[in-house]
Design an enzyme around this catalytic site. Sequence first.
Site, short mmCIF file in Angstrom:
data_model
loop_
_atom_site.label_atom_id
_atom_site.label_comp_id
_atom_site.label_asym_id
_atom_site.label_seq_id
_atom_site.Cartn_x
_atom_site.Cartn_y
_atom_site.Cartn_z
N LYS A 1 0.85 -1.20 0.00
CA LYS A 1 0.00 0.00 0.00
C LYS A 1 0.88 1.24 0.00
O LYS A 1 1.98 1.23 0.55
CB LYS A 1 -0.85 0.05 1.28
CG LYS A 1 -2.00 -0.93 1.34
CD LYS A 1 -2.78 -0.73 2.65
CE LYS A 1 -3.89 -1.75 2.81
NZ LYS A 1 -4.98 -1.61 1.82
N ARG B 1 -10.03 -11.58 2.27
CA ARG B 1 -10.84 -12.67 1.71
C ARG B 1 -10.08 -13.99 1.74
O ARG B 1 -10.69 -15.06 1.78
CB ARG B 1 -11.29 -12.29 0.29
CG ARG B 1 -10.19 -12.14 -0.72
CD ARG B 1 -10.62 -11.36 -1.95
NE ARG B 1 -10.72 -9.92 -1.70
CZ ARG B 1 -11.10 -9.03 -2.62
NH1 ARG B 1 -11.41 -9.43 -3.85
NH2 ARG B 1 -11.17 -7.75 -2.32
N1 BES Z 1 -7.94 -3.83 4.68
C1 BES Z 1 -8.20 -3.44 3.33
C2 BES Z 1 -9.56 -2.75 3.15
C3 BES Z 1 -9.73 -1.43 3.83
C4 BES Z 1 -9.40 -0.28 3.19
C5 BES Z 1 -10.30 -1.36 5.08
C6 BES Z 1 -9.61 0.94 3.78
C7 BES Z 1 -10.51 -0.14 5.69
C8 BES Z 1 -10.16 1.01 5.04
C9 BES Z 1 -8.18 -4.66 2.41
O1 BES Z 1 -7.38 -5.70 2.80
C10 BES Z 1 -7.69 -4.18 1.09
O2 BES Z 1 -6.59 -3.71 1.04
N2 BES Z 1 -8.53 -4.30 0.07
C11 BES Z 1 -8.19 -3.84 -1.23
C12 BES Z 1 -8.69 -4.88 -2.21
C13 BES Z 1 -8.18 -4.69 -3.60
C14 BES Z 1 -6.70 -4.99 -3.64
C15 BES Z 1 -8.93 -5.63 -4.51
C16 BES Z 1 -8.88 -2.51 -1.47
O3 BES Z 1 -10.00 -2.32 -0.97
O4 BES Z 1 -8.28 -1.66 -2.09
ZN ZN Z 2 -5.36 -5.49 2.11
#
Ligand code: BES
Ligand code: ZN
Length: 484
Positions: A262, A336
């Site tokens: 990230k 997931r």
């Molecule tokens: N933990 C994050 C989702 C999240 C984002 C929770 C912001 C709370 C606030 C999750 O693991 C994630 O990073 N999801 C990605 C999925 C994508 C790579 C398909 C996302 O939401 O960008």
């Molecule tokens: Zn994530």
Amino acid sequence: MVEFKAATETAGGAVLAVPVFGDRIWGPGAEAAADAIGGDLDGQFDIAKFSGKLGQVAIIQGPAGAPFTTYAFVGLGDEADSETVRQAGGWLARSVSRLEEVSTTIHLIDVEGAAAAFAEGFVLALYRFDKYRSEPEPAKVETLFFVGEGAPAAKQAADAVWPGILGAMLTRDLINEPANAKSPVTLAGVAAEVAEEHSLRIRVYEPNEFAEERFGALAGVAAGAHNPARMVEMWYEPEDPKAFLALVGKGIVFDSGGLSLKPAASMEDMKTDMSGAAVMFGAMKAIAASELPIKVLGIAPITENMPGGGATRPGDVLIPRNGTSIEVLNTDAEGRLVLADGLSLAAEHEPDLIVDIATLTGACHVALGDKIAGLWSNDQEAADQVLKASARTGERLWQMPLPADYRKAMDSDIADIKNISGGRYGGAIHAALFLEEFVGENRWVHLDIAGPARWTEEEHYQRKGGSGFGVRTLLALAEDMSRG
Ligand code: BES
Ligand code: ZN
Ligand code: ZN
């Protein structure tokens, strides 16, 4: 911790809180308070800009000889319901937190469950997370008195909210804790403490058991982390249960994204990515403390998502417990993955209902904002059951679709499914469809709390930080299911 008590009308004390509706329409006890104060109250309200709107509290000094030192006029707005009363309790708590004794006539308003809702909001608002501050400023309130007619019944009704409050506070504490103080081992230890306190059976799986237990997806997410992962399985098994509920919570103690790293700004809040697991712990605690006649299985896959040398690479294939092979194309879609193992495990026990709860997608946060969670289900009756429970707790859920034809966007070139759709749109829906692959034939509800797991502003009974969102709804759901 605050105690609820009943008092007589003549009790007197530091502050009496009385309800006022919109346009300064007196609620029960407000006129008597105004009489006790005397003088030009409207003038004082004008200066304080108090009209009786929800969120307003006017603190007015009583004259010498009045039964109470001060009077708090608490705005309820035009139409009160249990949630506005809960919020009003929170707003009041914010303005009287330095006093030791607070009295109120709120239970006399014409809203079902007013005393309980007000008490709940009041105590939730007094929460602080200040263990890391050199000079903590804890709230000083020791007693909330219900005053006058019906006070004993109000006190009794208020006492019934403690399990939910204590569960939500545990959840808030865990979410607020920094990631360097909540390794998977530490969090599993908290689960063991909850289990010990409420006589729950608990099993904590360690990494050397993951292969034999076929937790291949959890192991894959954990592969890049220094701190070892855990799978927590806990059981509340009262005698003669009327139903069987399984709760599965995402427990990523820090989500760096893994090799699909990230950007720095997106990582700032990622210590909260274990909120689902924390909600499961809080709900188990609340349900057990309420001694509800329902069997509950709680599952939490817990790990960091880090880009260490052993990390899972984009393109790697993982095999979760139910055998559905997963091509990992984005290591940041890790929630997931760990839930694939958690849901597979829950599904084997064939409960009446599986509810998973997870900070799963930024897309859900974008869609529904900070204060509403997304709900998906493979069974409309199950969805309605959870929506109905949430309507009582003020935790807002919004049902989202589970369109079968979207599933093909996750077809993999080499495995049964890939962990992202590859497109920009409908991310929260694809995540839900992914999870559906692991619940078998069971009735299942998925809650994406990416927004409301953390509260972003100081308001009513919420404090900035971990919110505990979900605990009281899961408790309410368990109450409903306990009726058989
Ligand atoms: N933990 C994050 C989702 C999240 C984002 C929770 C912001 C709370 C606030 C999750 O693991 C994630 O990073 N999801 C990605 C999925 C994508 C790579 C398909 C996302 O939401 O960008
Ligand atoms: Zn994530
Ligand atoms: Zn995550």
